[in-house]
Design a protein around this motif. Structure first.
Motif: not given
Length: 339
Positions: A211-221
């Motif tokens: 998340l800190e590196r910019g991956d959108p996964y957490h936001c998508h979940c």
């Protein structure tokens, strides 16, 4: 005129390759070790310097983890083999006639078999001049979606004559996906012999650093869970939809709250009847059938819970197949005439 022994050129076709994470070839320790070695060597999965990680992986991890994982796989293995492979195969078979005669639907695993490179080669041999790569991950993550595409592109990089390629985008907030989820969950809730005090949406965990590196996964979940909760609002009638993350590995900080800790804490708060759904998985697999349905139940009941239900993934259900047909048809526009 071509010579009599000249190879026949097949008529041009379009390919759709469904891709999921992967599975060992069997539930024995050797096969699981081979699978884990490939999976955990992927720099998209373990984002540590190779020089630091490989000695750990080849040492303690592949010495101890395969035996535990093989035991877990044996709990869910069936005559059809790995649940993930069996369901992905069934999804491909259900879609084989969905897009017309000129479209070939196949499936592959990012790790293990059938390998992405092999199935792409088979598509090329069958005349596929255009291929839609379809990683079946609703929420985008570099460790899932990106690495599946990476593997396909690496295979294509070896070819002189490449097909045209498209990739399926994430569909975490697609109305067709949310509607299918809501219908599937509603159907499963109707089949229960109890009314849950809470519904848990358990997503696969990822290290906090993603998340800190910019991956959108957490936001998508988070968005998937919010939209699912809204779609089920009338049915839930004020009962909460709780978001949690499962499958932690290693000592790094992971996205939270953790599913196991959430389940264990609920009975003390008076939540003794729960249902769990896994909206991040397109097919039931080890993480859903063993980690949630077996171990999740055990820990919840041990903590004082009285009723527990795991609700199946979309799999090859009518809702799941219709959803895949809808989103894949959209990505095939311009390549395949509308039916």
């Amino acid at each position: 005129m071509l010579p009599a022994d000249h190879p026949t050129v097949p008529p041009p076709r379009v390919g759709v390759l469904l891709v999921n994470l992967g599975t060992p070839d069997s539930a024995d320790v050797r096969a699981v070790r081979r699978y884990l070695a490939e999976f955990l060597s992927d720099p998209r999965v373990v984002e540590l310097p190779r020089i630091a990680w490989q000695p750990i992986l080849r040492g303690i991890v592949l010495t101890t983890r395969p035996k535990k994982s093989a035991h877990a796989y044996r709990q869910v293995w069936s005559a059809a083999g790995s649940p993930l492979a069996a369901v992905t195969r069934a999804q491909a078979e259900a879609l084989k006639d969905a897009f017309g005669d000129g479209v070939l639907v196949d499936w592959a695993m990012r790790y293990g078999n059938p390998a992405i490179a092999d199935r792409l080669a088979a598509m090329k041999a069958a005349g596929c001049e255009r291929i839609l790569l379809a990683p079946l991950y609703p929420q985008y993550c570099a460790a899932t979606t990106a690495t599946a595409n990476d593997k396909a592109f690496a295979a294509l990089a070896q070819w002189r004559w490449q097909p045209a390629v498209r990739t399926l985008p994430p569909y975490h907030d697609d109305p067709a996906y949310i509607a299918a989820l809501a219908a599937r969950v509603g159907e499963a809730l109707d089949a229960l012999d109890f009314a849950p005090d809470a519904l848990i949406a358990s997503f696969h965990g990822m290290p906090q650093r993603t998340l800190e590196r910019g991956d959108p996964y957490h936001c998508h979940c988070q968005k998937t869970a919010r939209l699912l909760g809204e779609a089920l609002a009338e049915r839930l009638a004020g009962r909460p939809l709780t978001i949690a993350f499962q499958s932690r590995f290693g000592s790094a900080k992971w996205l939270g709250p953790a599913t196991d800790a959430t389940l264990e804490a609920m009975p003390a708060r008076g939540v003794r009847k729960v249902a769990v759904v896994a909206p991040g998985f397109s097919a039931d697999c080890l993480e859903t059938l063993e980690e949630l349905a077996i171990r999740g139940r055990e820990s919840f009941i041990a903590a004082g819970g009285t009723h527990f239900a795991y609700l199946p993934c979309l799999n090859d259900s009518p809702q799941g197949v219709d959803m895949l047909r809808t989103i894949l048809s959209r990505e095939l526009e311009g390549w395949v005439p509308r039916g």
